[in-house]
Motif scaffolding. Sequence first.
Motif, mmCIF file in Angstrom:
data_model
loop_
_atom_site.group_PDB
_atom_site.id
_atom_site.type_symbol
_atom_site.label_atom_id
_atom_site.label_comp_id
_atom_site.label_asym_id
_atom_site.label_seq_id
_atom_site.Cartn_x
_atom_site.Cartn_y
_atom_site.Cartn_z
ATOM 1 N N VAL A 162 0.861 -1.184 0.000
ATOM 2 C CA VAL A 162 0.000 0.000 0.000
ATOM 3 C C VAL A 162 0.893 1.227 0.000
ATOM 4 C CG1 VAL A 162 -1.874 1.198 1.159
ATOM 5 C CG2 VAL A 162 -1.709 -1.295 1.321
ATOM 6 N N ASP A 218 -4.792 2.928 -1.399
ATOM 7 C CA ASP A 218 -6.156 2.788 -0.901
ATOM 8 C C ASP A 218 -6.879 4.118 -0.757
ATOM 9 O OD1 ASP A 218 -4.598 3.655 1.179
ATOM 10 O OD2 ASP A 218 -5.228 2.131 2.619
ATOM 11 N N GLN A 232 -6.342 -0.807 -6.421
ATOM 12 C CA GLN A 232 -7.536 -0.116 -5.945
ATOM 13 C C GLN A 232 -8.584 0.046 -7.042
ATOM 14 O OE1 GLN A 232 -4.592 1.426 -6.325
ATOM 15 N NE2 GLN A 232 -4.980 3.064 -7.799
ATOM 16 N N GLN A 267 -8.234 -4.110 0.819
ATOM 17 C CA GLN A 267 -8.621 -4.833 2.033
ATOM 18 C C GLN A 267 -9.292 -6.165 1.679
ATOM 19 O OE1 GLN A 267 -8.954 -1.664 1.427
ATOM 20 N NE2 GLN A 267 -8.400 -0.426 3.217
ATOM 21 N N ARG A 325 -12.743 -0.526 -1.198
ATOM 22 C CA ARG A 325 -11.819 -1.228 -0.292
ATOM 23 C C ARG A 325 -11.245 -2.496 -0.942
ATOM 24 N NH1 ARG A 325 -12.025 0.324 4.898
ATOM 25 N NH2 ARG A 325 -11.531 -1.762 5.658
#
Length: 548
Positions: free
Chosen positions: A52, A282, A256, A298, A295
């Motif tokens: 990230v 993100d 993303q 995630q 998300r």
Amino acid sequence: MSVGADDLHEVTSPTLYPGRSIPVEPWRPIGIDDLEPAAWQALRDTDNVAVVAGPGAGKTEFLAQRAAYLLQTGLCPVPQRILAISFKRDAAANLGRRVAARVPEHADRFVSMTFDAFTKGLVDRFAPALPSSWRMDDGYEINFVPRFQIDSVLIDLLSTAPHHMRRDLASITANRFVTDVVGGWNLPVVLTERDLADSIAYAAMAWWRQRYLRPGKASLDFVMLNRLAELLVRSAPKLRRALRITYPFVFVDEFQDTTSAQFSFLESVFSHGPAVTAVGDDKQRIMGWAGALPRAIQHFTAAFDATPYPLTWNFRSSHSLVQLQHVIASRLDANSVPAVSKVAEGEAESAELWMFSSLDREAAFIAAWMAEDMARSGRAPKDYALIVRQKVSDFESRFRVRLAAHDIRVRNDDAQVGEMRLQDLLKNGTAQLLIGLLLLANQRRGLATVWRAVSMSMERMHGAIGDEAAQRRVGETLSELIALLRNWLEINPPVATSAADTVKHLLSLLDAEVLRRYVKSSSPSEDLDVTITAFRERLGAVMGLATD
């Protein structure tokens, strides 16, 4: 054509060479001084990882270094490969070039392509292995359905669907139908009525029946190709095993922006198998309008049991810019970690955050500020850029009027020119060739870089790369072409000549048929007529402002 075990023999039974050319521990990055500590940890992690990082963190460079590490140390042994998936062609090409520059001896084992190219390639090669109810008898063509046709399909569904589904179907919007409904439904291997018990499946299947399960050539878009590729791999265990053995490491850039269809495909093909590296920001999901998952990073971390590694070094932004970015990031995420600028301190600079109560006040203030800054610094209008997050047309008219009051012209690179965006036209190889020829004909000397670029394009057009004699002939042809074009332009100035006549004459000197054959072979997806039309339209727009 049929697909059997023999088709997959090459990739299902590789000969592995476990010997490593460079031991793991002494390995060092190539072409850069070092990596930040978290990047080192992510690079050495041979399981699923989620990196990230914000803008300027060197995400592409990290992937290039990870590829070099895996290839040079033998962790990805010969003849296995690394698959890198990007969302845009230029990003895929950029990553491929960067890896080739770092480890040229392993460049052929690094496969960098877009999601759409990868899934389309699978369907094109292995379509006969699709389950019998989903096979194509007459091939397919790629077509993108306009919104009004999607609206028509949804209206028809409301009148034909079972009553208990109609309320749910009425809530489906046309702009999200293909990405969320068609893209979110996994095609069943064997279709039964039970598979169509819910509204999503019912609506998606209606779409497939209208465009695919019909006599004649199928009509597909890239979302549908993705769904067919996912079904193909899920229903053909040998193919999935082949892909997993061929590509023990998979990179996915700009994660993303992953859609539900793309995420489903990744899970079907690569979960619980190859080591997947997802890289993304993100806080930068710009493809929500195109169906990007909220998300997504995630989701990946949970579904692939991946270890997250946040990168904080910033190689693009100065200290003041990093501070400003953190102010904004903190508004989005109170737990945001400040980035660390690794840019060498240069001349004094500043970054400021301005907030306005209206678009008109914003345009007036910025126009006045630019005019004042130009007067103070001596910079020219071309030294400034106005970057708009979206809907440039909403801003352009306001800024154009306000800037004009200070005698400053503005160019909208997002403007539509024919069937192209201006920014795409300016990057197009054919357009760059034509611009280069006009520049060389207009200015007799001082354009060595332009001459080299045009010469290289001409050599590729005429197949002269690597042939010194052919290259000399191309050079002579180019010199003659420039002389003829210069003479023509002198007696046909822009104030008395149309853009259509200029482009027509330029193409006649260049030999349009040779250009057409070259474009068709080198850029199959490019429509040369669309490019020429856009170039002619843009040339006409600017000729009225020019004297040469």
